[in-house]
Write a protein that holds these residues in place. Structure first.
Motif, mmCIF file in Angstrom:
data_model
loop_
_atom_site.group_PDB
_atom_site.id
_atom_site.type_symbol
_atom_site.label_atom_id
_atom_site.label_comp_id
_atom_site.label_asym_id
_atom_site.label_seq_id
_atom_site.Cartn_x
_atom_site.Cartn_y
_atom_site.Cartn_z
ATOM 1 N N GLU A 158 -56.897 29.075 41.719
ATOM 2 C CA GLU A 158 -55.900 28.043 41.386
ATOM 3 C C GLU A 158 -55.586 27.197 42.612
ATOM 4 O O GLU A 158 -55.449 27.725 43.720
ATOM 5 C CB GLU A 158 -54.617 28.739 40.906
ATOM 6 N N ILE A 159 -55.539 25.878 42.425
ATOM 7 C CA ILE A 159 -55.075 24.988 43.486
ATOM 8 C C ILE A 159 -53.960 24.115 42.914
ATOM 9 O O ILE A 159 -53.799 24.025 41.696
ATOM 10 C CB ILE A 159 -56.216 24.093 44.042
ATOM 11 N N GLN A 160 -53.219 23.481 43.807
ATOM 12 C CA GLN A 160 -52.085 22.683 43.348
ATOM 13 C C GLN A 160 -52.554 21.303 42.894
ATOM 14 O O GLN A 160 -52.798 20.405 43.709
ATOM 15 C CB GLN A 160 -51.069 22.533 44.487
ATOM 16 N N ASN A 161 -52.726 21.156 41.573
ATOM 17 C CA ASN A 161 -53.224 19.878 41.043
ATOM 18 C C ASN A 161 -52.701 19.623 39.639
ATOM 19 O O ASN A 161 -53.244 18.811 38.909
ATOM 20 C CB ASN A 161 -54.763 19.884 41.029
ATOM 21 N N ASN A 162 -51.657 20.390 39.259
ATOM 22 C CA ASN A 162 -51.047 20.209 37.946
ATOM 23 C C ASN A 162 -51.998 20.562 36.807
ATOM 24 O O ASN A 162 -51.866 20.051 35.698
ATOM 25 C CB ASN A 162 -50.537 18.770 37.783
ATOM 26 N N GLN A 163 -52.975 21.429 37.097
ATOM 27 C CA GLN A 163 -53.915 21.875 36.063
ATOM 28 C C GLN A 163 -54.083 23.390 36.138
ATOM 29 O O GLN A 163 -53.843 23.999 37.176
ATOM 30 C CB GLN A 163 -55.285 21.222 36.269
ATOM 31 N N ASP A 165 -56.525 25.688 36.631
ATOM 32 C CA ASP A 165 -57.916 25.770 37.106
ATOM 33 C C ASP A 165 -58.595 27.081 36.726
ATOM 34 O O ASP A 165 -59.796 27.120 36.498
ATOM 35 C CB ASP A 165 -57.954 25.623 38.635
ATOM 36 N N ASP A 172 -50.949 25.915 38.094
ATOM 37 C CA ASP A 172 -50.585 26.001 39.522
ATOM 38 C C ASP A 172 -49.746 27.241 39.824
ATOM 39 O O ASP A 172 -48.841 27.204 40.670
ATOM 40 C CB ASP A 172 -49.811 24.748 39.965
HETATM 41 CA CA LIG Z 1 -54.003 24.138 39.489
#
Ligand SMILES: [Ca+2]
Ligand SMILES: [Ca+2]
Ligand SMILES: [Ca+2]
Ligand SMILES: [Ca+2]
Length: 213
Positions: A158-163, A165, A172
């Motif tokens: 998971e990365i911070q991108n409002n999705q 992942d 997120d």
């Molecule tokens: Ca994300």
């Protein structure tokens, strides 16, 4: 002449044999070194897995006595929460449930590696965090304890991108994540550590508990 030639052949054979021996020894040490690295990498992975499972179960054992109505926030998908506070039942008095002190469990910065996108403590992990348990939050007997370090800032994948992942239904989510599914609280914990080969090893533990009403 014959003796000299025989001696020459013998020396040549010795050189060849010695070279062959060194090659074999080198190969053996190479295999042993690789095996040792594999064992150590497996050990790091196993240690993270054990620790993650243990802490996730410990959080579960603490929160299982919580009243669902006392849970704050009520962590719903798709965001969930990296922190919850709750109160546990202490029995009945005069026909009413008596609730104990406020307890919280949540993700907090590691003081050696604040959340700034850099690996301040040089352990190979960026902005790793801690799980902190706190009892009597805001009360006169407030006490807190770090339950585990090396918590990944975001869940594995998971990365911070409002999705979402990693496709687990949460967007997120942090390395410590709570989500309520009906009356069941799902706890996910992601630990990380640098392995012997320099790569960061990551392990996720998951535990679910049904809350009391
Ligand atoms: Ca994300
Ligand atoms: Ca770090
Ligand atoms: Ca940092
Ligand atoms: Ca997710």
């Amino acid at each position: 002449m014959m003796r000299a030639r025989e001696r020459g052949v013998t020396i040549l054979e010795m050189v060849v044999a010695t070279a062959a021996f060194m090659v074999v020894i080198g190969a053996v040490f190479s295999v042993l070194a690789t095996g040792s690295q594999t064992v150590q990498a497996t050990t790091v992975s196993g240690q993270l897995e054990c620790k993650g499972e243990r802490i996730a179960r410990r959080i579960g054992r603490t929160v299982i006595h919580a009243g669902a109505s006392t849970l704050l926030p009520s962590p719903q998908a798709p965001l969930g929460s990296s922190q919850v506070s709750f109160q546990c039942s202490q029995g009945w008095a005069n026909g009413a449930m008596v609730w104990g002190p406020v307890i919280s469990v949540g993700l907090e910065d590691d003081i050696n590696d604040p959340n700034d996108g850099m690996d301040n403590d040089g352990d190979g992990c960026i902005d790793e965090a801690t799980v902190v348990w706190c009892r009597d939050v805001g009360g006169p007997n407030e006490t807190s304890e770090i339950w585990v370090e090396n918590v990944r800032r975001f869940m594995d994948g998971e990365i911070q991108n409002n999705q979402d992942d990693n496709g687990n239904g949460l967007v997120d989510e942090a390395g410590l994540s709570f989500v309520l599914q009906g009356s069941t609280l799902v706890i996910r914990l992601c630990l990380e550590r640098r392995g012997v080969d320099g790569r960061v090893v990551t392990k996720v533990a998951q535990h679910a508990v049904r809350l009391r009403n």
